[in-house]
Design a protein around this motif. Sequence first.
Motif, PDB file in Angstrom:
ATOM      1  N   PHE A 315      36.127  35.566  38.099  1.00 60.15           N
ATOM      2  CA  PHE A 315      37.208  34.701  38.588  1.00 60.15           C
ATOM      3  C   PHE A 315      38.439  35.571  38.831  1.00 60.15           C
ATOM      4  O   PHE A 315      38.525  36.706  38.354  1.00 60.15           O
ATOM      5  N   ASN A 316      39.383  35.029  39.590  1.00 64.57           N
ATOM      6  CA  ASN A 316      40.574  35.799  39.975  1.00 64.57           C
ATOM      7  C   ASN A 316      40.206  37.144  40.597  1.00 64.57           C
ATOM      8  O   ASN A 316      40.850  38.168  40.366  1.00 64.57           O
ATOM      9  N   ASN A 317      39.099  37.134  41.383  1.00 60.65           N
ATOM     10  CA  ASN A 317      38.647  38.316  42.125  1.00 60.65           C
ATOM     11  C   ASN A 317      38.233  39.487  41.240  1.00 60.65           C
ATOM     12  O   ASN A 317      38.258  40.644  41.692  1.00 60.65           O
ATOM     13  N   SER A 318      37.851  39.209  40.004  1.00 53.07           N
ATOM     14  CA  SER A 318      37.376  40.293  39.143  1.00 53.07           C
ATOM     15  C   SER A 318      36.404  39.744  38.108  1.00 53.07           C
ATOM     16  O   SER A 318      36.371  38.537  37.840  1.00 53.07           O
ATOM     17  N   LEU A 319      35.629  40.660  37.540  1.00 54.76           N
ATOM     18  CA  LEU A 319      34.643  40.297  36.533  1.00 54.76           C
ATOM     19  C   LEU A 319      35.248  40.454  35.148  1.00 54.76           C
ATOM     20  O   LEU A 319      35.825  41.495  34.825  1.00 54.76           O
ATOM     21  N   HIS A 320      35.109  39.400  34.340  1.00 52.94           N
ATOM     22  CA  HIS A 320      35.662  39.389  32.988  1.00 52.94           C
ATOM     23  C   HIS A 320      34.516  39.255  31.991  1.00 52.94           C
ATOM     24  O   HIS A 320      33.708  38.331  32.082  1.00 52.94           O
ATOM     25  N   GLU A 321      34.488  40.146  31.019  1.00 54.29           N
ATOM     26  CA  GLU A 321      33.494  40.066  29.955  1.00 54.29           C
ATOM     27  C   GLU A 321      34.130  39.412  28.733  1.00 54.29           C
ATOM     28  O   GLU A 321      35.162  39.875  28.235  1.00 54.29           O
ATOM     29  N   LEU A 322      33.503  38.329  28.267  1.00 54.03           N
ATOM     30  CA  LEU A 322      33.968  37.634  27.065  1.00 54.03           C
ATOM     31  C   LEU A 322      32.878  37.752  26.003  1.00 54.03           C
ATOM     32  O   LEU A 322      31.895  37.008  26.018  1.00 54.03           O
TER      33      LEU A 322
END
Length: 361
Positions: A315-322
Amino acid sequence: MFFSLPASAQNKNSFESSKNWNPNKVYFPQYSSEARENLTFPKVLGYEVLACDFHTHTVFSDGLVWPDLRVSEAWLGGLDAMALTDHIEYRPHKGFLNSDHNTSYEIAKPIADQVGFMLIKGCEITRKQSTLGHFNALFINDANPIAVDDPKQSIVEAHKQNAFIIWNHPGWAVDTTYIKEFQEDLFKNGLIQGIEVYNNSEFYPRVLAWAIDKKLAIIAASDVHGNVESGVLKSNGVLRPMTLVLTKEHSLSGIREALDAGRTLALFQNRLAAKQDIAKGFVEASLSVKRVFSSEKSKFYTITNLSSVPFMMFFNNSLHELPALCTITFSVPLDSSKINVNFENIFIYENRTLAHDLQLD
């Protein structure tokens, strides 16, 4: 098996000089863990989430461990339930062991009871993979009548015992996954209720599509024969393959009801595979979004993961790892009311991942 020396006895030598050691006997810490690793899952769609492995083996078929060790391993690894599914037809150690097909369960059940672990009696019907396939029968009463020569009759015998029947690893040992004439006949007769989309180290994307289209329970299983190497899993940052089952109650009957209803998620290699509505429910229950600050142009949020499953979110044009049980931050323009998220590690169909909006306050 589940008991150890008191911690004071195990650790005593860490704090004493060797010149004070008892010359008769010196205790050192044990090599095996005696502490259970607890997995955390919130309620999903109002259901309790139980971690289960429906495909395991012992020395009573072609496995390499004794049945009670298989239970100990599963309990220590955080599972809530497990099926022992030794092969009916393939028993390379039978010259040294009891020939009764129920023996592995009978050995393991008292150990499971001691720690409140739910053990499912099962067996694996093992026929030629390229044309017939392998099938697990769960919740059986007696494995011995299932040991017949005719492959379909073997499955029918399991069905007579009200078994829940899973088609195992459809893509194993073949170049292409497809439904053969034998399996098509089983489907027509209502003799397959679940299917493995993941087995041991193999994921079958096409089989996930079959599971969705045919309304089957979606299964991931270890199919473990040797040891589940917890050290290797930890170093790789993953859990053992398992099926997350959404149950009305914490019981074997609760697991069976949920399997019949198809309320499952396959968990493997930090990925999930599930029906879309169940996948969305899991996301909604697992993620807590909270606004923590606002500026003239932006709003700042945290996302907290309430589960033992990590999320890979674009999301927000990037990949986020949670990671599991962790929190990350993000910001959005002041007028934003939601974020459009693609969950890269949640599959809902053949090579299709979950897209789901997270609402913002």
